[in-house]
Scaffold this motif. Structure first.
Motif, mmCIF file in Angstrom:
data_model
loop_
_atom_site.group_PDB
_atom_site.id
_atom_site.type_symbol
_atom_site.label_atom_id
_atom_site.label_comp_id
_atom_site.label_asym_id
_atom_site.label_seq_id
_atom_site.Cartn_x
_atom_site.Cartn_y
_atom_site.Cartn_z
ATOM 1 N N ARG A 1 5.520 7.674 -15.865
ATOM 2 C CA ARG A 1 6.650 7.269 -15.026
ATOM 3 C C ARG A 1 6.472 5.817 -14.563
ATOM 4 N N GLN A 2 7.588 5.172 -14.297
ATOM 5 C CA GLN A 2 7.617 3.834 -13.693
ATOM 6 C C GLN A 2 6.693 2.877 -14.441
ATOM 7 N N ILE A 3 6.801 2.903 -15.755
ATOM 8 C CA ILE A 3 5.855 2.142 -16.566
ATOM 9 C C ILE A 3 6.069 0.644 -16.410
ATOM 10 N N VAL A 4 7.310 0.194 -16.578
ATOM 11 C CA VAL A 4 7.570 -1.240 -16.491
ATOM 12 C C VAL A 4 7.184 -1.757 -15.112
ATOM 13 N N GLU A 5 7.518 -0.986 -14.070
ATOM 14 C CA GLU A 5 7.189 -1.404 -12.712
ATOM 15 C C GLU A 5 5.672 -1.489 -12.517
ATOM 16 N N ALA A 6 4.948 -0.495 -13.069
ATOM 17 C CA ALA A 6 3.492 -0.495 -12.911
ATOM 18 C C ALA A 6 2.851 -1.655 -13.668
ATOM 19 N N PHE B 1 0.828 -1.211 0.000
ATOM 20 C CA PHE B 1 0.000 0.000 0.000
ATOM 21 C C PHE B 1 0.860 1.257 0.000
ATOM 22 N N ASP B 2 1.974 1.237 0.735
ATOM 23 C CA ASP B 2 2.840 2.411 0.785
ATOM 24 C C ASP B 2 3.456 2.701 -0.579
ATOM 25 N N ASP B 3 3.861 1.645 -1.319
ATOM 26 C CA ASP B 3 4.399 1.857 -2.667
ATOM 27 C C ASP B 3 3.330 2.435 -3.589
ATOM 28 N N PHE B 4 2.108 1.940 -3.433
ATOM 29 C CA PHE B 4 1.008 2.455 -4.245
ATOM 30 C C PHE B 4 0.792 3.945 -3.976
ATOM 31 N N VAL B 5 0.778 4.336 -2.702
ATOM 32 C CA VAL B 5 0.577 5.745 -2.346
ATOM 33 C C VAL B 5 1.714 6.602 -2.902
ATOM 34 N N ALA B 6 2.937 6.095 -2.834
ATOM 35 C CA ALA B 6 4.083 6.846 -3.361
ATOM 36 C C ALA B 6 3.944 7.059 -4.868
ATOM 37 N N ARG B 7 3.519 5.997 -5.595
ATOM 38 C CA ARG B 7 3.342 6.146 -7.048
ATOM 39 C C ARG B 7 2.223 7.132 -7.360
ATOM 40 N N GLN B 8 1.136 7.048 -6.599
ATOM 41 C CA GLN B 8 0.026 7.975 -6.832
ATOM 42 C C GLN B 8 0.447 9.416 -6.550
ATOM 43 N N ALA B 9 1.268 9.617 -5.539
ATOM 44 C CA ALA B 9 1.749 10.964 -5.220
ATOM 45 C C ALA B 9 2.622 11.507 -6.348
ATOM 46 N N ALA B 10 3.512 10.648 -6.873
ATOM 47 C CA ALA B 10 4.383 11.088 -7.972
ATOM 48 C C ALA B 10 3.562 11.441 -9.205
ATOM 49 N N LEU B 11 2.562 10.631 -9.511
ATOM 50 C CA LEU B 11 1.713 10.917 -10.672
ATOM 51 C C LEU B 11 0.918 12.197 -10.462
#
Length: 767
Positions: free
Chosen positions: A174-179, A146-156
């Motif tokens: 951003r972080q396309i392959v990872e997503a 969940f924390d990684d998800f929140v971090a990605r959402q914040a960056a977007l």
């Protein structure tokens, strides 16, 4: 200190006293100080200020209530404003600096001396509860991450906020392959493919990730600026770009709801450069442009990949894992409403008119819609048309049999040098977008591959028709149409005008004129003279001035180039040309002949289904004569204000005649090998031209021969060496094909004779 500060973060679901978790994307002391100044100004007292990505985020989220608000903040650094634009220049790179990411040692000086270059941007906030609900919807049953998800959402969210400052053209994924790798859809697809291939799932996943890394374009704002600066000389001096701004504004509204796939015509290497510049000037998000691996050479390739160019294999073959990577990448981009762009013709047109579309990539987009990865995608047919092109001579040489020169740094230098002088206008127009979901209709829900393939073909056909509808009739197209129509003759300026006038009236009556907002360059004698002079400067037209007045003709050896310009507008006249040919048929056979001609030319032009085609042709025939059904055909043609079949169709029918006659002369048991057969057609076609059996050198095009060969294959005329029992029947059908072409060419010649006879005074030649 003049720092742009948005209002403090608020969220509709949270009360004014809700605790605030602030994620700070600040990596230097200066940036952290700017964020602290902003918090004081906004009187914010977060319960925690954390890095956007860090170990402390997980525990903070776990300890916070569902009503806690998560917001993110970033310091944005901007290039200096020059000419009303803020873009990184190559001079910045040569000075080893990136104005969008200045080193910490320079940041304090920029804040003091250039405060307009720094801004604090705040992302749209969200409550912990709403973020958890989104996470659960995407990964049902998942507890970790969940924390990684929140971090990605914040960056977007920070990226979206920054775009409001710098413009939509810097919309960056951003972080396309990872997503993609983290998505349940991708993991399910990998598992199914691994089972189908009989390979370990880990191996398939690793190969798919590697393919994704090769595909993904990073879209760096720095690279976008630098690539724009590098390639602008390839078109900025050559053309005055005329843009359909109204059409683009309509697309902006569509793009707020749906991702767009731009599908332009392809006549030049400059096409994607022009379109990118047009979109940037109108603050449109930059497209992810699909390009062939042949353009991946250093130093353009690495920079282009960072600026949104997706280098993709021209053929996937049986590589199912690569197909999966492409499909998932497209689905990700479209789901995030990033726009795509590619060229359905598969390569630049060598003849000037649209090539038959390829729809393999379209199938990947259709699958994203069918699988619910995106609600819908709107396809945008785009016409890019040029008054003249420097590269046409090289393409004409390829049509005459010369090998295509490979792209590389030396090629790029030569190409750039050729673009330094102006050669007229480039016209960019947008047709009505096509909803892919609506266009697929019931086929999107069927498991029948044939029905789906047919639906995709119809969609591709709609795109091509849309491109043709908005393609303007440029002056060079009409002038070359005029000069190519009189074999081995030169015309005076007055004669050119007299041929042009009724054709221009026809064009205007159908609303396909060059530009209603600009003067028609063919309106006056001076304007026609300027167009002829421009073509003469490019060595397409020759001018003889030793007589009473100048006379103009196509330069020897330049007929394929002239035909390229003519063909950019030729589709506007095809129905009229066919109507003229139909009138030379017996009255009781006219509709059957119309359908035969439609079938004969179906690999060259885009025809609607039979009933629509009949309605269109009926209108053309009524325009020729209201009583065309009962009047003698030659009488109708002799009284027409102009005739055009010999100017429009002769080169295509001549090329088909060459192919048909070579097939008829060929032993039925002898296999047809495409390359050697096309070489044979080129040689015999040259002989037929010298003997006067062909109208002009523009017929000697390998692309036209290739289309004629496809037509022969479609009619099952290429034969099979292992079927000796059918050889006599094959020979008979080949001869019937050749006879049909001879008859069609004879009717075109007759129209030429009627035109010459009825226009003798205007054109000044004997029939």
């Amino acid at each position: 200190m003049d720092v742009r500060r948005p209002v403090g973060p608020q969220h509709d679901e949270a009360g004014p006293d809700a605790p605030l978790i602030l994620l700070s994307d600040a990596s230097t002391a200066v940036e952290r100080g700017l964020v602290e100044d902003w918090m004081r100004q906004e009187e914010l007292r977060p319960v925690a200020v954390l890095p956007v990505a860090g170990a402390a985020l997980a525990s903070t989220l776990a300890e916070s209530g569902e009503d806690a608000v998560v917001a993110a903040v970033r310091v944005a650094w901007l290039p200096r404003e020059r000419g009303g634009q803020r873009r990184v220049r190559w001079a910045d790179v040569l000075a080893l600096r990136n104005p969008r990411h200045p080193p910490s040692s320079q940041q304090a000086r920029i804040v003091r001396r250039e405060p307009d270059r720094v801004a604090v941007v705040v992302a749209e906030p969200a409550t912990v509860g709403s973020l958890r609900a989104r996470f659960t919807a995407r990964r049902p049953g998942a507890a970790a991450g969940f924390d990684d998800f929140v971090a990605r959402q914040a960056a977007l969210a920070l990226d979206r906020a920054e775009r409001a400052l710098v413009g939509d053209r810097y919309k960056v994924p951003r972080q396309i392959v990872e997503a993609i790798d983290a998505s349940p859809e991708f993991r399910r697809e990998v598992g199914e493919l691994a089972a189908r291939l009989g390979r370990p799932e880990a191996d398939v996943a690793a190969k798919a990730r590697a393919d994704l890394h090769g595909l993904v374009a990073s879209m760096s704002p720095l690279a976008v600026d630098l690539l724009t600066a590098a390639v602008r000389p390839l078109h900025a001096r050559a053309w005055d770009v005329q843009v359909d701004s109204a059409g683009l504004e309509k697309l902006r509204e569509r793009n707020r709801r749906h991702p767009l796939v731009f599908l332009p015509s392809h006549r030049s290497y400059a096409d994607p450069l022009l379109l990118a510049e047009v979109l940037a000037e109108h603050n449109f998000p930059r497209n992810h442009v699909l390009g062939g691996d042949n353009l991946r050479f250093w130093p353009v390739g690495p920079l282009a990949k960072r600026a949104g160019i997706v280098f993709i294999r021209r053929s996937f073959g049986d590589d199912e894992i690569y197909k999966l990577a492409v499909r998932e990448y497209f689905a990700f981009l479209l789901a995030k409403r990033f726009n795509l762009e590619w060229y359905m013709e598969g390569g630049r047109s060598r003849t000037g008119k649209l090539r038959p579309p390829r729809y393999g990539l379209l199938a990947n987009v259709a699958e994203a819609v069918e699988r619910g990865r995106t609600e819908d995608v709107h396809l945008v047919p785009v016409s890019i048309t040029y008054d003249q092109l420097r590269e046409v001579s090289a393409m004409a040489a390829e049509q005459a049999g010369a090998p295509k020169k490979g792209e590389g740094l030396a090629w790029l230098a030569r190409y750039a040098k050729a673009q330094l002088r102006p050669i007229g206008a480039a016209h960019v127009r947008f047709a009505e977008p096509i909803s892919l979901r609506a266009a697929l209709g019931p086929a999107s829900a069927t498991a029948d591959p044939d029905a789906r393939r047919l639906a995709l073909q119809k969609v591709a056909f709609e795109v091509a028709v849309g491109i043709n509808q908005v393609t303007p009739v440029v002056a060079t197209a009409l002038v070359t149409l005029t000069l190519l129509g009189v074999r081995d003759r030169a015309l005076t300026l007055g004669q050119v005008q007299r041929v042009l006038e009724p054709v221009r009236s026809y064009v205007r009556s159908r609303g396909c004129a060059i530009d209603v907002n600009r003067p028609d360059p063919l309106e006056t004698a001076a304007g026609v003279r300027r167009v002829l002079a421009a073509l003469a400067e490019s060595k397409v037209v020759t001018v003889y001035t030793g007589g009473e007045e100048p006379v103009y003709a196509i330069e020897r050896g330049q007929h394929l180039i002239a035909a390229f310009y003519r063909n950019s507008a030729i589709h506007h006249f095809v129905d009229r040309a066919i109507a003229e040919l139909v009138l030379l048929s017996p009255a009781d056979d006219r509709w059957e002949e119309a359908m035969r001609l439609r079938d004969l030319l179906k690999f060259e032009f885009f025809f609607p289904e039979r009933e629509s085609y009949r309605a269109q042709l009926s209108e053309e025939l009524r325009q020729l004569h209201p009583a065309w059904e009962t009047e003698p055909g030659e009488h109708v043609l002799a009284g027409a204000d102009f005739l055009i079949a010999h100017r429009v169709l002769r080169s295509f029918l001549d090329a088909q005649l060459v192919v048909a006659e070579r097939l008829a002369a060929r032993a039925a048991a002898r296999p047809v090998v495409e390359k050697t057969f096309l070489d044979e057609c080129s040689g015999v076609g040259q002989q037929m031209l010298l003997q006067g059996r062909l109208h002009g050198p523009e017929s000697l095009s390998r692309e036209l021969f290739g289309s004629a060969l496809k037509l022969a294959g479609n009619r099952d005329l290429l034969g099979s060496a292992d079927d000796p029992a059918g050889h006599d029947e094959l020979a008979r059908r080949r001869e019937a094909f050749a006879a049909q072409l001879r008859a069609a060419v004879a009717r075109v010649i007759r129209i030429d004779e009627i035109d010459a006879a009825s226009r003798r005074e205007a054109v000044g030649v004997e029939p």
